[in-house]
Design an enzyme around this catalytic site. Sequence first.
Site, PDB file in Angstrom:
ATOM      1  N   SER A  79      23.845  -2.780  13.486  1.00 58.74           N
ATOM      2  CA  SER A  79      24.717  -2.699  12.302  1.00 58.74           C
ATOM      3  C   SER A  79      26.067  -2.051  12.568  1.00 58.74           C
ATOM      4  CB  SER A  79      24.005  -1.945  11.179  1.00 58.74           C
ATOM      5  OG  SER A  79      23.000  -2.747  10.607  1.00 58.74           O
ATOM      6  N   LYS A  82      29.063  -4.258  12.024  1.00 64.48           N
ATOM      7  CA  LYS A  82      29.554  -4.684  10.702  1.00 64.48           C
ATOM      8  C   LYS A  82      31.027  -4.372  10.456  1.00 64.48           C
ATOM      9  CE  LYS A  82      24.937  -4.441   8.680  1.00 64.48           C
ATOM     10  NZ  LYS A  82      24.000  -3.677   7.825  1.00 64.48           N
ATOM     11  N   TYR A 204      25.232 -13.620  12.356  1.00 68.13           N
ATOM     12  CA  TYR A 204      24.960 -12.202  12.140  1.00 68.13           C
ATOM     13  C   TYR A 204      23.935 -11.685  13.147  1.00 68.13           C
ATOM     14  CZ  TYR A 204      23.190  -7.962   9.961  1.00 68.13           C
ATOM     15  OH  TYR A 204      22.777  -6.661   9.730  1.00 68.13           O
ATOM     16  N   TYR A 256      25.112   4.084   4.539  1.00 68.97           N
ATOM     17  CA  TYR A 256      24.189   3.544   3.529  1.00 68.97           C
ATOM     18  C   TYR A 256      23.876   4.558   2.431  1.00 68.97           C
ATOM     19  CZ  TYR A 256      23.582   0.299   7.412  1.00 68.97           C
ATOM     20  OH  TYR A 256      23.789  -0.578   8.436  1.00 68.97           O
ATOM     21  N   VAL A 274      20.431   0.407  13.806  1.00 69.40           N
ATOM     22  CA  VAL A 274      19.014   0.644  14.111  1.00 69.40           C
ATOM     23  C   VAL A 274      18.731   0.558  15.610  1.00 69.40           C
ATOM     24  CG1 VAL A 274      18.213  -0.095  11.844  1.00 69.40           C
ATOM     25  CG2 VAL A 274      18.418  -1.784  13.696  1.00 69.40           C
TER      26      VAL A 274
END
Length: 623
Positions: A79, A82, A204, A256, A274
């Site tokens: 992630s 992103k 992705y 998050y 992660v």
Amino acid sequence: MVPNEPATGGFAAPAPAGVVARIIDEVYELCRADTSGTLADYIPELSAVQPDSFGICLATADGQVYGSGDLDIPFTIQSISKPFTYALALADRGPEEVAKRIDVEPSGEPFNEISLDPKTQRPRNPMINAGAIAAASLIEGHDAADRFARIRRSYSRFAGRELRMNDAVYASEARTGYRNRAIGYLLRGVGIIDIDPDEAVDRYFRQCSIDVTCRDLAIMAATLANNGVNPMTHERALSGPLVEQVLSIMTTSGMYDAAGDWVTTVGLPAKSGVGGGILAVLPGQIGIAVYSPRLDAHGSSVRGVKACRELSSRLGLHFLHVTRAAHTAIRAAYTAADAPSRLRRDADELEILRQYGDHARIFELHGDLLFAGAESTVRAVEQIPGELDALVLDLREIGDVSPIAIRMLDDLQAELAAAGCRVALVDPEAKLGHMVSSLDPNDPRGRVFVDRDAATEWCEQLVLDKHRPPGHTDHSAFTVEQHPALTDMPDDERQQLAKEFEIRTIARGERIVAAGSPRAGLFLILDGRVRFTFEDRTGRRHRLVSLSPGMSFGEISLLAGAAFANDVYAETTVRVAVLPPPKFDLLTSKAPEVKLALLERLAAAAYAQADAAVRALAAHGGA
């Protein structure tokens, strides 16, 4: 002191052991003992990594790299990809077009939540999976392969080297990524993406499967800190305005549902993944990366979060903690040979300082002394090539001083002392607090001075004491006949002239001649030192020049009939031989050849002293 050489492939090797490196090592050791957390098991390939891997890397906005632990073990970016894909989408489509598809509000939800904003029907931000898949769908290109190739090349510009996709992790994600496919179809159903959702989701998966190292992430973070320009390759990876937007989203949404706690305790724009990585940015100053694959309940590295908190606290990095200036500049840096003190020295000493003056360095600092300024100063000192005997740090123009800056300069002094170098702090206002009070005249680390000129003189003396040749005679005192003004005369003339001088002893601090005084005589300094002074606009008295044994003064006034331009004081207890004006005048009729020989010697000496005084004043300004 050895400069840090860049490694091959455009990277800088981690800095050698030094002040900043030791701080990072301390944080590494503190966090290494924490083995809590679990590996990401919903992607099977991620559960096979070495759970105890751990690395911390810090890269400055000008390309210096510090690190501890596993800096070069590859892991997938996950992630952390992103913000970089979002950046490319902004560059491809423009902020207004992207804003029609992706909002910029914190979600307060887990990263993989299947949801959209109930009012706008858009993903709440590009840091959650829904927003990231939408961003991946906006990348331009000829076909799917070209669109992913552009993403990989973009990441590579940030990292400063070619990055590659991990095929095994990609296959594992593609095989098990049903939840992300559901998000893709939801986005297609509400019209947020207008391409095949399988292509968007596959892209992705691919971007998340790109391999990076802890060092790569630190340089990617430093590129964002450097307003989009890679500090290693100097290639622009993103425009300045888009960097601002990306960092803003990272601040509010990069961690998050733990974003609020992160901003409160760490205070840096950041993104976790992660795969075990965390990337954090302090704009204009540094990028931080941590790798440790054990995750907390939010999907972030346990050690990574702890290490970032510790670094932020120790280094004073919270972005709301900055006072007036983010980065202290080194205003000037030079050697004692470039800018000597105002103490006039004899020919032997001048020759030693000519050869070894670069063993004493002067650094003038200004601005607020926070981590970045202290780091750049410490690094500049640690990278000085060759031998260093003495160092001056002029702190008079600095503003606020952070605790980490005090600790770093204190560590630097200890490091230099161990290498045989002493430090002179010009710190009349005691801005470094306890550090200053610990420095007594016998402290092996150094001393504290009220002005730079006195500090430079002290450093010169250290160099002279170390590098005088064996058997060198220090002419600290003279008789009249031994004084250089008379030594080249024939014996009879020298003896005749010496009888005309009067010997006087003057106490330290006593004024010898007042400014404005008429002809006072010819003064030969036999022992001790004499100081010419001037006052500034505030009435503070400064040294113009100090004269040592073997030098003279008063000859210009004596010959030209002019008044003294400066006050002359005894800097130490001083012994002088004085030829009063009447006796000097009588030499014209009684011994003209003696007077001529004396004038020739005095003229040469006066010119040399005046030239040296002008050079020192120009070098030091108002020091």
